[in-house]
Write an enzyme that holds these catalytic residues in place. Sequence first.
Site, mmCIF file in Angstrom:
data_model
loop_
_atom_site.group_PDB
_atom_site.id
_atom_site.type_symbol
_atom_site.label_atom_id
_atom_site.label_comp_id
_atom_site.label_asym_id
_atom_site.label_seq_id
_atom_site.Cartn_x
_atom_site.Cartn_y
_atom_site.Cartn_z
ATOM 1 N N LYS A 83 38.321 35.200 45.335
ATOM 2 C CA LYS A 83 38.986 34.452 44.177
ATOM 3 C C LYS A 83 40.526 34.002 44.938
ATOM 4 O O LYS A 83 40.667 32.915 44.766
ATOM 5 C CB LYS A 83 39.597 35.312 43.158
ATOM 6 C CG LYS A 83 40.423 36.747 43.561
ATOM 7 C CD LYS A 83 40.101 37.789 43.241
ATOM 8 C CE LYS A 83 40.213 39.121 44.246
ATOM 9 N NZ LYS A 83 39.591 40.266 44.113
ATOM 10 N N VAL A 140 35.785 36.564 39.671
ATOM 11 C CA VAL A 140 36.660 36.918 38.340
ATOM 12 C C VAL A 140 35.851 37.885 37.439
ATOM 13 O O VAL A 140 34.801 37.596 37.213
ATOM 14 C CB VAL A 140 36.972 35.593 37.510
ATOM 15 C CG1 VAL A 140 38.041 36.142 36.278
ATOM 16 C CG2 VAL A 140 37.584 34.513 38.373
ATOM 17 N N ILE A 169 31.474 40.994 34.951
ATOM 18 C CA ILE A 169 31.268 40.146 33.502
ATOM 19 C C ILE A 169 30.910 39.078 33.831
ATOM 20 O O ILE A 169 31.763 38.006 34.546
ATOM 21 C CB ILE A 169 32.798 40.234 32.981
ATOM 22 C CG1 ILE A 169 33.293 41.685 32.889
ATOM 23 C CG2 ILE A 169 32.653 39.467 31.706
ATOM 24 C CD1 ILE A 169 34.723 41.781 32.452
ATOM 25 N N GLY A 171 41.913 56.758 44.429
ATOM 26 C CA GLY A 171 41.372 55.732 44.822
ATOM 27 C C GLY A 171 41.039 54.810 43.744
ATOM 28 O O GLY A 171 40.405 53.565 44.120
ATOM 29 N N LYS A 189 42.964 34.717 39.604
ATOM 30 C CA LYS A 189 41.819 34.895 38.693
ATOM 31 C C LYS A 189 42.025 33.648 37.546
ATOM 32 O O LYS A 189 41.214 33.046 37.265
ATOM 33 C CB LYS A 189 41.586 36.063 38.145
ATOM 34 C CG LYS A 189 40.889 37.152 39.143
ATOM 35 C CD LYS A 189 40.737 38.444 38.980
ATOM 36 C CE LYS A 189 40.088 39.158 40.151
ATOM 37 N NZ LYS A 189 40.383 40.888 39.780
HETATM 38 N N1 HSE Z 1 41.786 44.595 42.858
HETATM 39 C C1 HSE Z 1 40.834 44.094 41.693
HETATM 40 C C2 HSE Z 1 41.266 44.825 40.487
HETATM 41 C C3 HSE Z 1 39.218 44.214 41.692
HETATM 42 O O1 HSE Z 1 42.144 45.861 40.473
HETATM 43 O O2 HSE Z 1 40.604 44.591 39.586
HETATM 44 C C4 HSE Z 1 38.954 43.226 42.577
HETATM 45 O O3 HSE Z 1 39.120 41.781 41.876
#
Ligand code: HSE
Length: 432
Positions: A102, A129, A133, A184, A202
Amino acid sequence: MAFKIGLLGLGTVGTGTAEIILNPSGRHPLLQEIEIHRVGVRSPDKPRSVQLPPEAITTDLEAIVADPEVDIVVELIGGLEPARSLILKAIANGKHVVTANKAVIARYGDEIYTAANEAGVYVLLEASVGGGIPVIKPLKQSLGANRISSIIGIVNGTTNYILTQMTAVGADFEAVLADAQKLGYAEADPTADVDGLDAADKIAILASLGFGGRVKREDVYCEGIRQVSAADINYADKLGFIIKLLAIAQGAKGYESDRLQLRVHPTLIPKAHPLASINGVYNAILVEGEPLGQVMFFGPGAGSGPTASAVVSDITNIVGILKSNGKTESLDPLLTCTHQHYCSIVPIEELETRFYARFLCGDIPGVIGHLGTCFGKHQVSLESVVQIGFQDQLAEIVVVTHDVCEGNFRQALDEILALEAVKTIPSILRVL
Ligand code: HSE
Protein backbone atom coordinates in the site's frame (compact mmCIF):
# COMPACT_ATOMS: atom_id res chain seq x y z
CA MET A 1 1.75 -25.07 -19.76
CA ALA A 2 1.99 -23.54 -16.30
CA PHE A 3 1.94 -19.81 -15.61
CA LYS A 4 5.15 -18.86 -13.86
CA ILE A 5 5.38 -16.71 -10.76
CA GLY A 6 8.41 -14.75 -9.64
CA LEU A 7 7.88 -14.21 -5.92
CA LEU A 8 9.72 -11.31 -4.32
CA GLY A 9 9.84 -11.93 -0.58
CA LEU A 10 9.24 -15.03 1.52
CA GLY A 11 8.17 -13.43 4.80
CA THR A 12 4.77 -13.86 6.42
CA VAL A 13 2.65 -13.12 3.34
CA GLY A 14 5.14 -14.66 0.86
CA THR A 15 5.12 -17.91 2.83
CA GLY A 16 1.31 -17.92 2.99
CA THR A 17 1.17 -17.32 -0.77
CA ALA A 18 3.60 -20.17 -1.51
CA GLU A 19 1.66 -22.49 0.81
CA ILE A 20 -1.59 -21.88 -1.10
CA ILE A 21 0.00 -22.29 -4.53
CA LEU A 22 1.83 -25.48 -3.49
CA ASN A 23 -1.33 -27.01 -2.07
CA PRO A 24 -4.06 -26.34 -4.68
CA SER A 25 -6.32 -29.28 -3.82
CA GLY A 26 -9.88 -28.17 -3.08
CA ARG A 27 -9.23 -24.61 -4.27
CA HIS A 28 -9.98 -23.02 -7.67
CA PRO A 29 -8.75 -25.33 -10.50
CA LEU A 30 -6.74 -22.46 -12.03
CA LEU A 31 -4.33 -22.78 -9.10
CA GLN A 32 -3.13 -26.07 -10.57
CA GLU A 33 -1.77 -24.13 -13.53
CA ILE A 34 0.40 -21.80 -11.45
CA GLU A 35 4.03 -22.59 -10.72
CA ILE A 36 6.40 -20.78 -8.39
CA HIS A 37 9.35 -20.37 -10.72
CA ARG A 38 11.68 -18.22 -8.64
CA VAL A 39 11.66 -16.78 -5.15
CA GLY A 40 13.73 -13.77 -4.10
CA VAL A 41 14.84 -13.69 -0.46
CA ARG A 42 17.38 -11.85 1.68
CA SER A 43 18.69 -14.87 3.61
CA PRO A 44 18.66 -18.03 1.46
CA ASP A 45 19.84 -20.31 4.27
CA LYS A 46 17.11 -19.32 6.73
CA PRO A 47 14.96 -22.35 7.73
CA ARG A 48 11.53 -22.07 6.03
CA SER A 49 8.19 -23.66 6.86
CA VAL A 50 7.43 -24.02 3.15
CA GLN A 51 9.20 -26.54 0.90
CA LEU A 52 10.55 -24.96 -2.29
CA PRO A 53 13.22 -26.36 -4.63
CA PRO A 54 16.57 -24.85 -3.53
CA GLU A 55 17.36 -23.85 -7.13
CA ALA A 56 14.23 -21.61 -7.17
CA ILE A 57 15.58 -19.48 -4.32
CA THR A 58 17.84 -16.53 -5.04
CA THR A 59 18.96 -13.28 -3.47
CA ASP A 60 19.04 -11.65 -6.92
CA LEU A 61 15.65 -9.92 -7.09
CA GLU A 62 16.64 -7.98 -10.22
CA ALA A 63 17.15 -11.29 -12.04
CA ILE A 64 13.59 -12.36 -11.17
CA VAL A 65 11.95 -9.24 -12.65
CA ALA A 66 14.09 -9.70 -15.79
CA ASP A 67 13.60 -13.48 -16.14
CA PRO A 68 11.96 -14.10 -19.55
CA GLU A 69 10.14 -17.15 -18.18
CA VAL A 70 8.31 -15.26 -15.42
CA ASP A 71 4.75 -14.22 -16.33
CA ILE A 72 3.69 -12.57 -13.06
CA VAL A 73 5.90 -10.84 -10.50
CA VAL A 74 4.43 -10.95 -6.99
CA GLU A 75 5.97 -8.20 -4.87
CA LEU A 76 5.74 -8.96 -1.16
CA ILE A 77 8.87 -7.31 0.23
CA GLY A 78 7.06 -4.14 1.42
CA GLY A 79 8.62 -0.71 2.01
CA LEU A 80 9.26 1.90 -0.66
CA GLU A 81 12.60 0.86 -2.15
CA PRO A 82 13.64 -1.41 -3.75
CA ALA A 83 9.95 -2.41 -4.08
CA ARG A 84 9.03 0.56 -6.30
CA SER A 85 12.00 0.08 -8.63
CA LEU A 86 11.46 -3.67 -8.89
CA ILE A 87 7.76 -3.17 -9.76
CA LEU A 88 8.70 -0.63 -12.45
CA LYS A 89 11.39 -2.93 -13.87
CA ALA A 90 8.96 -5.87 -13.91
CA ILE A 91 6.47 -3.71 -15.84
CA ALA A 92 9.16 -2.53 -18.26
CA ASN A 93 9.98 -6.20 -18.88
CA GLY A 94 6.32 -6.91 -19.74
CA LYS A 95 5.46 -8.76 -16.50
CA HIS A 96 2.10 -8.49 -14.79
CA VAL A 97 2.46 -7.47 -11.16
CA VAL A 98 0.59 -8.43 -8.00
CA THR A 99 1.49 -6.45 -4.90
CA ALA A 100 0.41 -6.06 -1.28
CA ASN A 101 2.38 -2.82 -1.01
CA LYS A 102 0.00 0.00 0.00
CA ALA A 103 2.85 2.41 0.75
CA VAL A 104 4.23 2.18 -2.80
CA ILE A 105 0.83 2.25 -4.51
CA ALA A 106 -0.42 5.20 -2.41
CA ARG A 107 2.69 7.25 -3.24
CA TYR A 108 3.71 6.04 -6.69
CA GLY A 109 0.43 4.67 -8.08
CA ASP A 110 0.44 7.38 -10.76
CA GLU A 111 3.90 6.43 -12.05
CA ILE A 112 3.22 2.68 -11.75
CA TYR A 113 -0.18 2.71 -13.53
CA THR A 114 1.06 5.03 -16.27
CA ALA A 115 3.91 2.58 -16.92
CA ALA A 116 1.63 -0.47 -16.68
CA ASN A 117 -0.92 0.99 -19.11
CA GLU A 118 1.83 1.80 -21.60
CA ALA A 119 3.32 -1.68 -21.27
CA GLY A 120 -0.12 -3.37 -21.46
CA VAL A 121 0.25 -5.23 -18.16
CA TYR A 122 -1.88 -5.50 -15.03
CA VAL A 123 -0.91 -4.32 -11.57
CA LEU A 124 -3.35 -5.82 -9.06
CA LEU A 125 -3.39 -4.95 -5.36
CA GLU A 126 -6.25 -6.68 -3.52
CA ALA A 127 -3.94 -7.47 -0.57
CA SER A 128 -2.89 -3.84 -0.08
CA VAL A 129 -6.05 -2.85 1.85
CA GLY A 130 -7.93 -4.92 4.41
CA GLY A 131 -5.69 -8.02 4.17
CA GLY A 132 -7.99 -10.90 3.28
CA ILE A 133 -11.12 -8.77 2.85
CA PRO A 134 -12.14 -8.51 -0.81
CA VAL A 135 -12.68 -4.76 -1.18
CA ILE A 136 -10.54 -3.62 -4.13
CA LYS A 137 -12.27 -5.79 -6.72
CA PRO A 138 -15.74 -4.94 -5.38
CA LEU A 139 -14.92 -1.22 -5.64
CA LYS A 140 -13.50 -1.66 -9.16
CA GLN A 141 -16.18 -3.99 -10.47
CA SER A 142 -19.12 -5.15 -8.38
CA LEU A 143 -20.07 -1.65 -7.17
CA GLY A 144 -19.36 0.06 -10.49
CA ALA A 145 -23.03 0.85 -11.08
CA ASN A 146 -23.13 3.04 -7.98
CA ARG A 147 -22.27 6.66 -7.36
CA ILE A 148 -20.14 6.27 -4.26
CA SER A 149 -20.77 8.90 -1.59
CA SER A 150 -18.55 7.61 1.22
CA ILE A 151 -16.01 4.98 2.17
CA ILE A 152 -15.39 4.73 5.91
CA GLY A 153 -13.03 2.10 7.18
CA ILE A 154 -11.34 0.60 10.18
CA VAL A 155 -8.34 -0.42 8.11
CA ASN A 156 -5.60 -0.80 10.69
CA GLY A 157 -5.74 -3.85 12.93
CA THR A 158 -2.99 -2.73 15.33
CA THR A 159 -4.75 0.48 16.33
CA ASN A 160 -8.12 -1.25 16.46
CA TYR A 161 -6.64 -3.84 18.81
CA ILE A 162 -5.13 -1.11 21.03
CA LEU A 163 -8.36 0.93 21.18
CA THR A 164 -10.41 -2.22 21.85
CA GLN A 165 -8.10 -3.15 24.74
CA MET A 166 -8.11 0.40 26.12
CA THR A 167 -11.92 0.28 26.06
CA ALA A 168 -12.09 -3.19 27.65
CA VAL A 169 -9.62 -2.64 30.50
CA GLY A 170 -9.70 1.14 30.98
CA ALA A 171 -5.92 1.43 30.47
CA ASP A 172 -4.05 4.29 28.80
CA PHE A 173 -2.42 4.10 25.37
CA GLU A 174 1.22 3.56 26.38
CA ALA A 175 0.44 0.60 28.67
CA VAL A 176 -1.71 -1.15 26.08
CA LEU A 177 0.83 -0.50 23.30
CA ALA A 178 3.59 -2.10 25.42
CA ASP A 179 1.39 -5.18 26.00
CA ALA A 180 0.47 -5.35 22.30
CA GLN A 181 4.19 -5.27 21.42
CA LYS A 182 4.92 -8.11 23.86
CA LEU A 183 2.11 -10.18 22.32
CA GLY A 184 3.29 -9.46 18.77
CA TYR A 185 0.17 -7.45 17.82
CA ALA A 186 2.17 -4.25 17.41
CA GLU A 187 5.55 -3.71 15.71
CA ALA A 188 8.65 -2.75 17.70
CA ASP A 189 8.45 0.56 15.79
CA PRO A 190 4.70 1.17 15.83
CA THR A 191 4.83 4.57 14.10
CA ALA A 192 3.18 3.64 10.79
CA ASP A 193 0.25 2.05 12.59
CA VAL A 194 -0.34 4.24 15.65
CA ASP A 195 0.24 7.55 13.86
CA GLY A 196 -2.34 6.64 11.21
CA LEU A 197 0.11 6.51 8.27
CA ASP A 198 -0.78 2.93 7.27
CA ALA A 199 -4.50 3.80 7.35
CA ALA A 200 -3.81 6.95 5.31
CA ASP A 201 -2.07 4.90 2.59
CA LYS A 202 -5.07 2.57 2.50
CA ILE A 203 -7.76 5.27 2.31
CA ALA A 204 -5.81 7.02 -0.48
CA ILE A 205 -6.08 3.78 -2.48
CA LEU A 206 -9.75 3.17 -1.66
CA ALA A 207 -10.70 6.79 -2.43
CA SER A 208 -9.03 6.66 -5.80
CA LEU A 209 -11.03 3.53 -6.70
CA GLY A 210 -14.33 4.68 -5.25
CA PHE A 211 -14.24 8.24 -6.53
CA GLY A 212 -12.63 7.64 -9.91
CA GLY A 213 -9.65 9.99 -9.70
CA ARG A 214 -6.06 9.88 -8.59
CA VAL A 215 -5.30 10.97 -5.05
CA LYS A 216 -2.10 12.50 -3.70
CA ARG A 217 -1.06 10.68 -0.54
CA GLU A 218 0.07 13.94 1.07
CA ASP A 219 -3.51 15.26 0.74
CA VAL A 220 -4.77 12.77 3.32
CA TYR A 221 -5.20 14.58 6.66
CA CYS A 222 -3.81 12.25 9.30
CA GLU A 223 -3.96 12.02 13.10
CA GLY A 224 -3.05 8.85 15.02
CA ILE A 225 -4.24 7.47 18.36
CA ARG A 226 -1.39 8.45 20.71
CA GLN A 227 -3.44 11.27 22.24
CA VAL A 228 -6.53 9.15 22.94
CA SER A 229 -6.79 8.64 26.70
CA ALA A 230 -8.68 6.26 28.97
CA ALA A 231 -10.59 9.32 30.25
CA ASP A 232 -11.87 10.12 26.74
CA ILE A 233 -12.90 6.53 26.13
CA ASN A 234 -14.76 6.62 29.43
CA TYR A 235 -16.55 9.91 28.64
CA ALA A 236 -17.35 8.72 25.13
CA ASP A 237 -18.92 5.60 26.62
CA LYS A 238 -21.09 7.68 28.98
CA LEU A 239 -22.22 9.83 26.03
CA GLY A 240 -23.13 6.77 23.92
CA PHE A 241 -20.01 6.59 21.72
CA ILE A 242 -17.05 4.32 21.13
CA ILE A 243 -13.68 5.61 19.86
CA LYS A 244 -12.23 4.10 16.66
CA LEU A 245 -9.47 5.13 14.26
CA LEU A 246 -11.45 5.83 11.09
CA ALA A 247 -10.18 6.35 7.57
CA ILE A 248 -12.76 8.45 5.74
CA ALA A 249 -13.24 9.37 2.09
CA GLN A 250 -16.43 11.29 1.51
CA GLY A 251 -17.89 13.29 -1.32
CA ALA A 252 -17.86 16.82 0.10
CA LYS A 253 -21.53 17.36 -0.67
CA GLY A 254 -22.52 13.84 -1.60
CA TYR A 255 -21.67 12.11 -4.80
CA GLU A 256 -22.49 15.05 -7.05
CA SER A 257 -19.48 16.95 -5.77
CA ASP A 258 -16.05 16.45 -7.27
CA ARG A 259 -14.44 17.55 -3.99
CA LEU A 260 -13.44 14.93 -1.49
CA GLN A 261 -12.89 14.85 2.25
CA LEU A 262 -9.99 12.56 2.93
CA ARG A 263 -8.93 12.00 6.51
CA VAL A 264 -7.70 9.57 9.15
CA HIS A 265 -8.30 10.34 12.81
CA PRO A 266 -9.64 8.87 16.03
CA THR A 267 -13.41 9.35 15.96
CA LEU A 268 -16.29 9.01 18.37
CA ILE A 269 -18.88 6.83 16.70
CA PRO A 270 -22.38 6.12 18.03
CA LYS A 271 -22.58 2.66 19.62
CA ALA A 272 -25.32 1.66 17.16
CA HIS A 273 -23.15 2.45 14.09
CA PRO A 274 -22.15 -0.66 12.06
CA LEU A 275 -18.42 0.08 12.60
CA ALA A 276 -18.78 0.37 16.40
CA SER A 277 -18.78 -3.39 16.90
CA ILE A 278 -15.60 -4.09 14.88
CA ASN A 279 -13.15 -5.10 17.59
CA GLY A 280 -9.65 -6.44 18.05
CA VAL A 281 -7.43 -6.81 15.00
CA TYR A 282 -10.37 -7.03 12.60
CA ASN A 283 -10.94 -4.54 9.78
CA ALA A 284 -14.16 -3.36 8.17
CA ILE A 285 -14.97 -0.99 5.33
CA LEU A 286 -18.41 0.60 5.02
CA VAL A 287 -19.18 1.81 1.51
CA GLU A 288 -22.21 3.94 0.71
CA GLY A 289 -23.48 4.57 -2.78
CA GLU A 290 -26.54 5.26 -4.85
CA PRO A 291 -28.64 3.23 -5.52
CA LEU A 292 -27.13 0.46 -3.36
CA GLY A 293 -27.19 2.18 0.04
CA GLN A 294 -24.70 0.78 2.54
CA VAL A 295 -22.58 -2.32 2.21
CA MET A 296 -19.95 -3.39 4.75
CA PHE A 297 -16.90 -5.58 4.15
CA PHE A 298 -15.57 -7.25 7.30
CA GLY A 299 -12.78 -9.69 8.07
CA PRO A 300 -9.15 -10.28 8.99
CA GLY A 301 -7.12 -7.27 7.87
CA ALA A 302 -3.69 -8.87 8.16
CA GLY A 303 -1.90 -12.15 8.72
CA SER A 304 -0.26 -14.74 6.53
CA GLY A 305 -3.23 -16.79 5.29
CA PRO A 306 -5.78 -13.96 4.90
CA THR A 307 -3.38 -11.64 3.05
CA ALA A 308 -2.11 -14.52 0.89
CA SER A 309 -5.74 -15.31 0.02
CA ALA A 310 -6.02 -11.82 -1.52
CA VAL A 311 -2.64 -12.13 -3.29
CA VAL A 312 -3.56 -15.47 -4.85
CA SER A 313 -6.97 -14.16 -5.96
CA ASP A 314 -5.13 -11.47 -7.97
CA ILE A 315 -2.78 -14.09 -9.45
CA THR A 316 -5.72 -16.27 -10.54
CA ASN A 317 -7.46 -13.21 -12.04
CA ILE A 318 -4.46 -12.55 -14.25
CA VAL A 319 -4.03 -16.23 -15.10
CA GLY A 320 -7.72 -16.38 -16.08
CA ILE A 321 -7.22 -13.47 -18.49
CA LEU A 322 -3.99 -14.89 -19.90
CA LYS A 323 -5.70 -18.21 -20.49
CA SER A 324 -8.67 -16.73 -22.29
CA ASN A 325 -6.81 -14.08 -24.34
CA GLY A 326 -3.31 -15.38 -24.66
CA LYS A 327 -1.07 -12.34 -24.10
CA THR A 328 -3.17 -9.27 -23.34
CA GLU A 329 -3.74 -7.14 -26.44
CA SER A 330 -5.67 -4.51 -24.58
CA LEU A 331 -6.23 -4.24 -20.84
CA ASP A 332 -9.59 -5.01 -19.24
CA PRO A 333 -10.80 -1.57 -18.05
CA LEU A 334 -12.47 -3.21 -15.05
CA LEU A 335 -9.13 -4.44 -13.77
CA THR A 336 -6.79 -1.59 -14.51
CA CYS A 337 -6.54 2.08 -13.59
CA THR A 338 -7.38 4.59 -16.28
CA HIS A 339 -7.82 7.75 -14.15
CA GLN A 340 -6.05 10.79 -15.46
CA HIS A 341 -7.19 13.60 -13.18
CA TYR A 342 -6.51 14.21 -9.49
CA CYS A 343 -9.41 14.50 -7.04
CA SER A 344 -9.70 17.89 -5.41
CA ILE A 345 -9.45 17.54 -1.63
CA VAL A 346 -11.29 19.75 0.87
CA PRO A 347 -8.80 21.44 3.26
CA ILE A 348 -9.34 20.24 6.83
CA GLU A 349 -10.24 23.74 8.08
CA GLU A 350 -13.25 23.70 5.72
CA LEU A 351 -14.45 20.34 7.02
CA GLU A 352 -17.90 20.32 8.63
CA THR A 353 -18.16 17.77 11.39
CA ARG A 354 -19.18 17.29 15.01
CA PHE A 355 -16.51 17.65 17.71
CA TYR A 356 -15.91 16.35 21.21
CA ALA A 357 -13.67 18.48 23.45
CA ARG A 358 -12.59 18.01 27.05
CA PHE A 359 -11.65 21.06 29.11
CA LEU A 360 -9.97 21.29 32.50
CA CYS A 361 -11.25 24.43 34.23
CA GLY A 362 -11.19 26.13 37.60
CA ASP A 363 -14.50 25.32 39.33
CA ILE A 364 -15.64 28.93 39.08
CA PRO A 365 -19.29 30.05 38.76
CA GLY A 366 -20.09 31.01 35.17
CA VAL A 367 -17.33 29.03 33.42
CA ILE A 368 -19.79 26.92 31.42
CA GLY A 369 -21.56 30.14 30.39
CA HIS A 370 -18.24 31.61 29.16
CA LEU A 371 -17.55 28.48 27.09
CA GLY A 372 -21.03 28.70 25.56
CA THR A 373 -20.58 32.40 24.75
CA CYS A 374 -17.22 31.81 22.99
CA PHE A 375 -18.65 28.94 20.94
CA GLY A 376 -21.75 30.98 20.05
CA LYS A 377 -19.61 33.88 18.82
CA HIS A 378 -18.01 31.53 16.28
CA GLN A 379 -21.25 29.87 15.11
CA VAL A 380 -20.47 26.66 17.02
CA SER A 381 -23.73 25.12 18.17
CA LEU A 382 -23.49 22.73 21.14
CA GLU A 383 -25.30 19.41 21.33
CA SER A 384 -24.32 18.64 24.94
CA VAL A 385 -22.22 19.99 27.79
CA VAL A 386 -21.46 17.79 30.78
CA GLN A 387 -19.37 18.17 33.89
CA ILE A 388 -18.84 14.77 35.43
CA GLY A 389 -15.59 14.69 37.32
CA PHE A 390 -12.70 16.55 38.87
CA GLN A 391 -9.00 16.08 38.13
CA ASP A 392 -6.37 17.71 40.38
CA GLN A 393 -8.98 20.14 41.77
CA LEU A 394 -10.00 21.12 38.23
CA ALA A 395 -13.48 20.58 36.85
CA GLU A 396 -13.59 18.38 33.76
CA ILE A 397 -16.10 19.75 31.25
CA VAL A 398 -16.93 17.80 28.11
CA VAL A 399 -18.63 19.36 25.12
CA VAL A 400 -20.11 17.74 22.00
CA THR A 401 -21.00 20.08 19.15
CA HIS A 402 -23.44 19.87 16.28
CA ASP A 403 -21.89 19.93 12.78
CA VAL A 404 -19.55 22.92 12.67
CA CYS A 405 -16.91 24.25 10.34
CA GLU A 406 -13.54 23.07 11.70
CA GLY A 407 -12.01 26.54 11.18
CA ASN A 408 -14.73 28.19 13.32
CA PHE A 409 -14.36 25.55 16.02
CA ARG A 410 -10.58 26.09 16.22
CA GLN A 411 -11.05 29.88 16.47
CA ALA A 412 -13.50 29.38 19.34
CA LEU A 413 -11.00 27.09 21.09
CA ASP A 414 -8.24 29.72 20.80
CA GLU A 415 -10.52 32.22 22.50
CA ILE A 416 -11.56 29.70 25.17
CA LEU A 417 -7.92 28.88 25.99
CA ALA A 418 -7.35 32.57 26.70
CA LEU A 419 -10.07 32.52 29.43
CA GLU A 420 -8.58 32.65 32.90
CA ALA A 421 -10.73 29.81 34.22
CA VAL A 422 -9.68 27.40 31.46
CA LYS A 423 -6.40 25.63 32.23
CA THR A 424 -6.03 23.15 29.37
CA ILE A 425 -7.92 21.37 26.60
CA PRO A 426 -6.49 17.84 26.91
CA SER A 427 -8.53 16.37 24.05
CA ILE A 428 -10.23 17.38 20.87
CA LEU A 429 -11.75 14.56 18.82
CA ARG A 430 -14.12 14.41 15.87
CA VAL A 431 -17.52 12.76 16.11
CA LEU A 432 -19.17 10.82 13.29
N1 HSE B 1 0.00 -3.05 9.98
C1 HSE B 1 -1.29 -3.30 9.42
C2 HSE B 1 -2.34 -3.33 10.52
C3 HSE B 1 -1.40 -4.62 8.69
O1 HSE B 1 -2.03 -3.23 11.71
O2 HSE B 1 -3.50 -3.44 10.17
C4 HSE B 1 -0.83 -4.58 7.32
O3 HSE B 1 -1.52 -3.69 6.49
